[in-house]
Scaffold this active site. Structure first.
Site, PDB file in Angstrom:
ATOM      1  N   HIS A 149      -8.003  -4.981  -1.481  1.00 20.69           N
ATOM      2  CA  HIS A 149      -6.781  -4.463  -0.878  1.00 20.69           C
ATOM      3  C   HIS A 149      -6.152  -5.429   0.123  1.00 20.69           C
ATOM      4  CE1 HIS A 149      -4.120  -1.067  -0.306  1.00 20.69           C
ATOM      5  NE2 HIS A 149      -4.240  -1.133   1.007  1.00 20.69           N
ATOM      6  N   SER A 199       0.845  -1.195   0.000  1.00 16.71           N
ATOM      7  CA  SER A 199       0.000   0.000   0.000  1.00 16.71           C
ATOM      8  C   SER A 199       0.885   1.250   0.000  1.00 16.71           C
ATOM      9  CB  SER A 199      -0.947  -0.028   1.203  1.00 16.71           C
ATOM     10  OG  SER A 199      -2.000   0.897   1.037  1.00 16.71           O
ATOM     11  N   ASP A 228      -9.707  -3.721  -5.504  1.00 15.95           N
ATOM     12  CA  ASP A 228      -9.060  -2.963  -4.434  1.00 15.95           C
ATOM     13  C   ASP A 228      -9.757  -1.619  -4.235  1.00 15.95           C
ATOM     14  OD1 ASP A 228      -7.270  -1.592  -2.726  1.00 15.95           O
ATOM     15  OD2 ASP A 228      -5.579  -2.741  -3.504  1.00 15.95           O
TER      16      ASP A 228
END
Length: 708
Positions: free
Chosen positions: A680, A560, A645
């Site tokens: 995600h 991330s 995501d």
């Protein structure tokens, strides 16, 4: 003769490389001209078209086809590792106790816990009335609910004050948009409340029929409204009790631990605001605790006789102030725990007779017990050089028993209960590592690397005994370094598969987190963001200098915002790493921050800056990984993403990989792995994620020549 020998070496190295990976042709993404012009700067973005699937526009099939082609490529290139990956998966899975149970926590007459069953991916949410010998009541069988779903997340379990109803959220897409369900615990009947696009949790008023929830924007995913719903009524007529107008703020709703107040929170990176309502008056009007003040954060803890506030007002590292129940404005705030330059105040666990403060000093988390009657303070002490400790499972206000979790690089996750009166500490549960685990076989260290500006960067290190500091060992360096989120030294049973094969694992506590206090965060965000990247590089160079590893054996990993870190260090110092693993990486900073339709963009302005501002734009552009790909050699790269995501959209890593393929001048490996059913956080099951871990490990092992 020397030239001939050198040629043999080159040919030999080439042969070894070709033996490692088959000679397959990588996908080449199409280029289409797309000009971005802002602040007088004209940039062509040839892979902008990859956003089309997200926008639901034309050519979306082409995007999916490209992602599938990339998946086929890495699958073909890693085909020979399938047996080894399966071995790694089974090895890591075998350490997990499949039939297990969490430590029960007591609230309002019941003990609540979760339990898992052998072979099942999810869990049962259960309770027992009065004591642990009572009969079990299964409130939710998530294993059963998840059947037939590639992804399933049940969240926000909230029991009504009279213990008869349960509200929970479900996301079966992996976009973190939850639908709310109600289960009548007396009849077992479950109904869909017809409430969707929520954060996944709800808060009960004390009347047992009113709930509050956070509604998100279905496109941007921003938390926008707090709504009130009365059971049995049309959700389309739910009352908006608060609407956030500032798109840089996240909002949420909760209930005080003493059950007296419903609290609405609104917070950006640099300022916050709280509203509160008597939980016994659900139709009442929320009051503003203290109107938001520029650059002031505050968090409210209600007690029966006053409010405590954790705030950074005139206190960089935060302090605790108190104020009367009927006078909540800042003019009434008085110091309760004053500001300290060397201690970061992180939060309060409140009880009727005691308070427990969560703090951080010299990069380590700590707990401080405070007796509300006498004012006496006592530290909870630990012996290991690097560890993590935090409150855990304390829903009850009227108790003198405090629970906390403890872990280190070599100590499995442990839950303790401490009698706040006597100081007696009891180990309630320690994560069981099946197959045998002896912490004495491993070593953990805490060292400090020196950054180029003289700053000392903490490093948490773990390796298996017998490791020699000769520069020949493989090493994995991990970091995050954003949002003030501190990376904590903790135990990982899957990581044993690395350590047992000779890897050293290092966590770098770089600026951008909050490990060394609030200034640590301030020095790694906005116009100082590059400190995050240079800290990581300096940590890597230090580990090479101290002969923990060498560039041909060092690997970097982050996800991330930590994936942004991976992209930046691959551009800035490509020769320092043999491999880089970037999970769901935020690598297209400028384009994403310019597009307010992309989820969460406006929430991020206080972290990265607003590129509509010229100075912020050019600073972002100077480090954004996608913008700075050049014609040069890059390390071996494994990049992962999820088609659904919600935090970092799939097109960021996809564009980055496409540009790298076009620009890089080396013959190193470059993979893009897309989970077509996940988002995600990856897989939702408790074992499936291990398959991704096995792939990452196999990627590094293959590069190291480790095959068993």
């Amino acid at each position: 003769m020397k030239k001939f020998y050198l040629g043999l070496l080159i040919m030999s190295a080439s042969t070894i490389q070709s033996q490692k990976f088959p000679d397959l042709k990588a996908p080449i993404a199409e280029k289409k001209e797309h000009i971005r012009t802002i602040h007088g700067d004209k940039v062509n973005d040839p892979y902008y078209w990859m956003i089309d699937y997200f926008k639901k526009g034309k050519d979306s099939t082409k995007v999916v086809d490209y992602l599938k082609a990339e998946n086929s490529y890495w699958e073909g290139m890693m085909k020979d590792t399938e047996p080894f990956r399966d071995k790694l998966f089974q090895e890591m899975k075998s350490r997990i106790k499949e039939k297990d149970e969490s430590v029960p926590s007591f609230k309002n007459g019941y003990y609540y816990y979760t339990r898992t069953e052998e072979g099942k991916q999810y869990f049962k949410y259960c309770r027992k009335k009065g004591n642990l010998k009572a009969s079990e009541e299964v409130l939710l069988d998530v294993d059963q609910l998840a059947e037939g779903h590639p992804y399933y997340s049940a969240s926000g379990f909230s029991i009504s004050p009279d213990n008869t109803k349960l509200v929970y959220g479900v996301d079966d897409v992996s976009r973190r948009q939850y639908k709310l369900f109600l289960k009548d615990l007396s009849t077992g009947k479950t109904v869909d409340l017809g409430i969707k696009n929520t954060e996944g949790d709800a808060v009960w008023a004390n009347d047992n029929k009113t709930i509050y929830y956070t509604e998100n924007n279905p496109v941007t995913l921003l938390s926008e409204k707090i709504k009130r719903h009365t059971l049995g009524t049309d959700p389309g007529k739910d009352v908006v009790v608060y609407e956030e107008k500032d798109k840089s703020n996240y909002i949420g709703v909760g209930k005080s631990k003493n059950e007296k107040f419903i609290m609405i929170y609104s917070a950006a990176t640099t300022s916050s605001e709280t509203r509160y309502l008597n939980a016994a008056d659900p139709n009442g009007t929320f009051k503003v605790f203290q109107p938001r003040i520029k650059d002031v954060l505050y968090d409210v803890t209600p007690l029966e006789d006053k409010f405590l506030i954790t705030t950074n007002k005139d206190a960089l590292n935060f302090k605790v102030v108190e104020t009367p129940l009927d006078k909540t404005g800042v003019e009434n705030w008085k110091d309760f725990i004053p500001h300290r330059k060397d201690v970061l105040m992180q939060g309060i666990s409140e009880f009727k007779n005691y308070l427990v403060f969560s703090e951080r000093q010299n990069g380590l988390s700590q707990l401080v017990i405070y007796d509300r009657k006498t004012g006496k303070k006592e530290f909870v002490k630990f012996d290991e050089p690097t560890y993590t400790v935090s409150p855990s499972g304390n829903p009850e206000y009227n108790t003198d028993n405090f629970r906390f979790g403890y872990t280190s690089m070599i100590t499995p996750n442990s839950q303790f209960e401490q009698d706040l009166k006597t100081g007696k500490r009891t180990l309630l549960k320690q994560q069981e590592v099946l197959g045998g685990y002896n912490k004495e076989n491993y070593v953990t260290e805490r060292l400090f690397a020196t950054a180029k500006d003289g700053t000392k960067i903490p490093l948490s290190i773990v390796y298996k005994k017998g490791f020699k500091k000769d520069g020949n060992s493989p090493l994995l360096l991990y970091a995050y370094g954003s949002y003030g989120n501190s990376s904590n030294a903790s135990f990982s049973s899957p990581r044993l598969s690395l350590l047992d094969r000779g890897f050293v694992y290092v966590m770098a506590h770089i600026r951008g987190g909050q490990e060394m206090g609030r200034q640590w965060y301030e020095d790694g965000k906005m116009m100082k963001k590059k400190n995050t990247f240079t800290d990581f590089i300096d940590a890597g160079e230090y580990l090479v200098k101290e002969k923990y590893t060498s560039p041909k054996h060092m690997y970097a990993q982050g996800g991330s915002a930590g994936g942004l870190l991976m992209g930046a260090i691959a551009n800035m110092s490509p020769n320092l790493w043999n491999g880089v693993i970037a999970h769901v990486p935020f690598v297209d900073v400028v384009n994403t921050m310019l597009d307010e339709s992309i989820p969460l963009t406006t929430n991020e302005y206080d972290e990265w800056g607003n590129p509509n501002n010229k100075e912020a734009y050019f600073y972002m552009k100077s480090y954004s990984p996608y913008e700075n790909v050049e014609k040069k050699n890059y390390p071996n790269l494994l990049v992962t993403t999820g088609l659904h995501d919600s935090q970092v959209q799939y097109f960021e890593p996809a564009k980055w990989v496409a540009k790298l393929r076009d620009m890089k001048t080396d013959k190193n490996i470059l993979f893009l792995k897309t989970d077509m059913a996940y988002g995600h956080g990856g897989a939702s099951g408790r074992f499936d994620y291990l398959k991704d871990t096995a792939l990452v490990y196999a990627f590094m092992f293959k590069l190291e020549g480790i095959n068993k």
